[in-house]
Design a protein around this motif. Structure first.
Motif, PDB file in Angstrom:
ATOM      1  N   LEU A   1       0.816  -1.203   0.000  1.00 19.82           N
ATOM      2  CA  LEU A   1       0.000   0.000   0.000  1.00 19.82           C
ATOM      3  C   LEU A   1       0.852   1.256   0.000  1.00 19.82           C
ATOM      4  O   LEU A   1       0.616   2.174  -0.776  1.00 19.82           O
ATOM      5  N   ILE A   2       1.839   1.308   0.883  1.00 18.09           N
ATOM      6  CA  ILE A   2       2.602   2.534   1.052  1.00 18.09           C
ATOM      7  C   ILE A   2       3.942   2.214   1.700  1.00 18.09           C
ATOM      8  O   ILE A   2       4.086   1.201   2.380  1.00 18.09           O
ATOM      9  N   SER A   3       4.923   3.087   1.467  1.00 10.49           N
ATOM     10  CA  SER A   3       6.230   2.925   2.100  1.00 10.49           C
ATOM     11  C   SER A   3       6.788   4.295   2.462  1.00 10.49           C
ATOM     12  O   SER A   3       6.359   5.313   1.937  1.00 10.49           O
ATOM     13  N   ASN A   4       7.732   4.281   3.389  1.00 14.21           N
ATOM     14  CA  ASN A   4       8.392   5.498   3.836  1.00 14.21           C
ATOM     15  C   ASN A   4       9.841   5.189   4.174  1.00 14.21           C
ATOM     16  O   ASN A   4      10.154   4.066   4.560  1.00 14.21           O
ATOM     17  N   LEU A   5      10.704   6.187   4.063  1.00 15.04           N
ATOM     18  CA  LEU A   5      12.114   5.977   4.372  1.00 15.04           C
ATOM     19  C   LEU A   5      12.320   5.791   5.871  1.00 15.04           C
ATOM     20  O   LEU A   5      11.782   6.545   6.684  1.00 15.04           O
ATOM     21  N   LYS A   6      13.111   4.782   6.239  1.00 16.74           N
ATOM     22  CA  LYS A   6      13.366   4.490   7.653  1.00 16.74           C
ATOM     23  C   LYS A   6      14.053   5.657   8.360  1.00 16.74           C
ATOM     24  O   LYS A   6      13.822   5.879   9.547  1.00 16.74           O
ATOM     25  N   LYS A   7      14.861   6.410   7.621  1.00 17.63           N
ATOM     26  CA  LYS A   7      15.647   7.471   8.250  1.00 17.63           C
ATOM     27  C   LYS A   7      14.776   8.511   8.955  1.00 17.63           C
ATOM     28  O   LYS A   7      15.211   9.153   9.901  1.00 17.63           O
TER      29      LYS A   7
ATOM     30  N   PRO B   1      13.915  14.679  10.317  1.00 14.07           N
ATOM     31  CA  PRO B   1      13.630  16.081  10.608  1.00 14.07           C
ATOM     32  C   PRO B   1      12.395  16.565   9.844  1.00 14.07           C
ATOM     33  O   PRO B   1      12.173  16.181   8.693  1.00 14.07           O
ATOM     34  N   LEU B   2      11.597  17.395  10.510  1.00 16.55           N
ATOM     35  CA  LEU B   2      10.284  17.766   9.985  1.00 16.55           C
ATOM     36  C   LEU B   2      10.332  18.394   8.597  1.00 16.55           C
ATOM     37  O   LEU B   2       9.583  17.991   7.708  1.00 16.55           O
ATOM     38  N   LYS B   3      11.181  19.377   8.406  1.00 16.55           N
ATOM     39  CA  LYS B   3      11.212  20.076   7.103  1.00 16.55           C
ATOM     40  C   LYS B   3      11.664  19.136   5.986  1.00 16.55           C
ATOM     41  O   LYS B   3      11.117  19.169   4.883  1.00 16.55           O
ATOM     42  N   GLU B   4      12.639  18.283   6.277  1.00 13.50           N
ATOM     43  CA  GLU B   4      13.100  17.320   5.265  1.00 13.50           C
ATOM     44  C   GLU B   4      11.997  16.305   4.948  1.00 13.50           C
ATOM     45  O   GLU B   4      11.762  15.950   3.791  1.00 13.50           O
ATOM     46  N   TYR B   5      11.316  15.837   5.979  1.00 17.19           N
ATOM     47  CA  TYR B   5      10.200  14.899   5.806  1.00 17.19           C
ATOM     48  C   TYR B   5       9.107  15.520   4.937  1.00 17.19           C
ATOM     49  O   TYR B   5       8.635  14.908   3.970  1.00 17.19           O
ATOM     50  N   LEU B   6       8.710  16.734   5.250  1.00 13.29           N
ATOM     51  CA  LEU B   6       7.640  17.393   4.492  1.00 13.29           C
ATOM     52  C   LEU B   6       8.064  17.693   3.056  1.00 13.29           C
ATOM     53  O   LEU B   6       7.263  17.554   2.128  1.00 13.29           O
ATOM     54  N   THR B   7       9.318  18.078   2.862  1.00 13.31           N
ATOM     55  CA  THR B   7       9.809  18.332   1.494  1.00 13.31           C
ATOM     56  C   THR B   7       9.834  17.035   0.705  1.00 13.31           C
ATOM     57  O   THR B   7       9.456  17.003  -0.478  1.00 13.31           O
ATOM     58  N   TYR B   8      10.256  15.951   1.334  1.00 16.18           N
ATOM     59  CA  TYR B   8      10.264  14.642   0.680  1.00 16.18           C
ATOM     60  C   TYR B   8       8.862  14.254   0.219  1.00 16.18           C
ATOM     61  O   TYR B   8       8.666  13.742  -0.881  1.00 16.18           O
ATOM     62  N   LEU B   9       7.868  14.515   1.074  1.00 21.60           N
ATOM     63  CA  LEU B   9       6.489  14.144   0.753  1.00 21.60           C
ATOM     64  C   LEU B   9       5.814  15.093  -0.228  1.00 21.60           C
ATOM     65  O   LEU B   9       5.124  14.668  -1.147  1.00 21.60           O
ATOM     66  N   TYR B  10       5.975  16.393   0.011  1.00 26.53           N
ATOM     67  CA  TYR B  10       5.146  17.375  -0.673  1.00 26.53           C
ATOM     68  C   TYR B  10       5.884  18.323  -1.607  1.00 26.53           C
ATOM     69  O   TYR B  10       5.237  19.134  -2.278  1.00 26.53           O
ATOM     70  N   GLY B  11       7.213  18.254  -1.642  1.00 28.15           N
ATOM     71  CA  GLY B  11       7.933  19.257  -2.436  1.00 28.15           C
ATOM     72  C   GLY B  11       7.774  20.606  -1.746  1.00 28.15           C
ATOM     73  O   GLY B  11       8.183  20.779  -0.613  1.00 28.15           O
ATOM     74  N   ASN B  12       7.136  21.562  -2.426  1.00 22.02           N
ATOM     75  CA  ASN B  12       6.896  22.878  -1.837  1.00 22.02           C
ATOM     76  C   ASN B  12       5.710  22.791  -0.880  1.00 22.02           C
ATOM     77  O   ASN B  12       4.582  23.106  -1.237  1.00 22.02           O
ATOM     78  N   TRP B  13       5.971  22.387   0.346  1.00 21.58           N
ATOM     79  CA  TRP B  13       4.910  22.151   1.318  1.00 21.58           C
ATOM     80  C   TRP B  13       4.399  23.434   1.961  1.00 21.58           C
ATOM     81  O   TRP B  13       3.372  23.418   2.638  1.00 21.58           O
ATOM     82  N   LYS B  14       5.075  24.549   1.741  1.00 23.01           N
ATOM     83  CA  LYS B  14       4.671  25.806   2.376  1.00 23.01           C
ATOM     84  C   LYS B  14       3.468  26.447   1.695  1.00 23.01           C
ATOM     85  O   LYS B  14       2.805  27.296   2.276  1.00 23.01           O
ATOM     86  N   THR B  15       3.193  26.048   0.469  1.00 21.96           N
ATOM     87  CA  THR B  15       2.059  26.598  -0.277  1.00 21.96           C
ATOM     88  C   THR B  15       0.896  25.603  -0.250  1.00 21.96           C
ATOM     89  O   THR B  15       1.019  24.508  -0.797  1.00 21.96           O
ATOM     90  N   PRO B  16      -0.225  25.958   0.368  1.00 24.69           N
ATOM     91  CA  PRO B  16      -1.371  25.032   0.419  1.00 24.69           C
ATOM     92  C   PRO B  16      -1.907  24.706  -0.977  1.00 24.69           C
ATOM     93  O   PRO B  16      -2.037  25.579  -1.824  1.00 24.69           O
ATOM     94  N   VAL B  17      -2.186  23.421  -1.203  1.00 19.52           N
ATOM     95  CA  VAL B  17      -2.774  22.956  -2.460  1.00 19.52           C
ATOM     96  C   VAL B  17      -3.921  22.023  -2.083  1.00 19.52           C
ATOM     97  O   VAL B  17      -3.716  21.018  -1.414  1.00 19.52           O
ATOM     98  N   ARG B  18      -5.123  22.339  -2.530  1.00 16.61           N
ATOM     99  CA  ARG B  18      -6.287  21.490  -2.239  1.00 16.61           C
ATOM    100  C   ARG B  18      -6.299  20.271  -3.147  1.00 16.61           C
ATOM    101  O   ARG B  18      -5.777  20.308  -4.254  1.00 16.61           O
ATOM    102  N   ASP B  19      -6.968  19.205  -2.665  1.00 18.82           N
ATOM    103  CA  ASP B  19      -7.134  17.989  -3.468  1.00 18.82           C
ATOM    104  C   ASP B  19      -5.797  17.501  -4.003  1.00 18.82           C
ATOM    105  O   ASP B  19      -5.631  17.275  -5.186  1.00 18.82           O
ATOM    106  N   PHE B  20      -4.827  17.353  -3.113  1.00 20.10           N
ATOM    107  CA  PHE B  20      -3.471  17.063  -3.551  1.00 20.10           C
ATOM    108  C   PHE B  20      -2.805  16.117  -2.578  1.00 20.10           C
ATOM    109  O   PHE B  20      -2.541  16.485  -1.445  1.00 20.10           O
ATOM    110  N   HIS B  21      -2.585  14.881  -2.993  1.00 19.05           N
ATOM    111  CA  HIS B  21      -1.774  13.974  -2.193  1.00 19.05           C
ATOM    112  C   HIS B  21      -0.313  14.274  -2.473  1.00 19.05           C
ATOM    113  O   HIS B  21       0.045  14.775  -3.530  1.00 19.05           O
TER     114      HIS B  21
END
Length: 198
Positions: free
Chosen positions: A143-149, A169-189
């Motif tokens: 179903l899904i995977s994530n980096l152990k680090k 680390p939070l910012k690295e995690y969010l960048t890994y998941l979302y790229g530009n995570w600082k800009t809200p995007v609706r309907d966006f995994h």
């Protein structure tokens, strides 16, 4: 996309009750994905995020996994009618005898998808190389995977005055998941979520 209009107080009640179950069983539970994004970026839940994701990486036996599902069901958490791909056939997630949620999987990996006031997806991961991987049902597709680090040295976020453990680390995690995570995007995994979500 659409805002859910569920009061934050009800979401928090559910979240605190879910986390208390994991604490009761001495199992670490990481707040993940959109809830972490909302906490870091907005200081609150994202109004159009339709569930809370929780990651479990601790090695726990099948009896404890089932007991966690049973305890959630006893607290009034019902199952979500979600199906998973098992050898090309879609199978509904596990349901307890009283219509409550239940653990679906084996002693290595699985999932609990439940809802009371709000929906929760609880991923029980197993190690696979440099990743943690979740397979929701026996013989199902990954179903899904994530980096152990991201789970080596946890961080914490606050939501409505409560502290929750997160990948780091939070910012690295969010960048890994979302790229530009600082800009809200609706309907966006998260792009990485879509790539890894079978």
């Amino acid at each position: 996309d659409k805002e859910h209009n569920i009061p934050s107080s009800l979401i928090m009640k559910d979240l605190k009750d879910v986390m208390a179950v994991f604490k009761k069983f001495n199992v670490r539970a990481f707040l993940a994905y959109g809830a972490v994004l909302g906490a870091v970026r907005d200081g609150d839940f994202i109004p159009w995020d339709d569930d809370i994701d929780i990651d479990v990486i601790d090695k726990i036996d099948i009896e404890t996994r089932k007991a966690i599902g049973g305890t959630l069901a006893d607290l009034g958490f019902k199952f979500q009618p979600i199906s998973f791909n098992v050898f090309g056939r879609m199978e509904l997630t596990a349901v307890s005898d009283n219509g409550g949620c239940a653990y679906d999987g084996d002693g290595d990996t699985g999932i609990i998808v439940c809802q009371r006031n709000f929906k929760f997806s609880i991923f029980f991961y197993q190690e696979e190389g440099d990743e943690y991987v979740c397979t929701p049902k026996i013989n199902a597709k990954k179903l899904i995977s994530n980096l152990k680090k991201f789970y080596l040295k946890p961080d914490y976020v606050k939501l409505h005055g409560e502290k929750f453990m997160t990948p780091a680390p939070l910012k690295e995690y969010l960048t890994y998941l979302y790229g530009n995570w600082k800009t809200p995007v609706r309907d966006f995994h998260a792009p990485q979520y879509n790539k890894r979500h079978e």
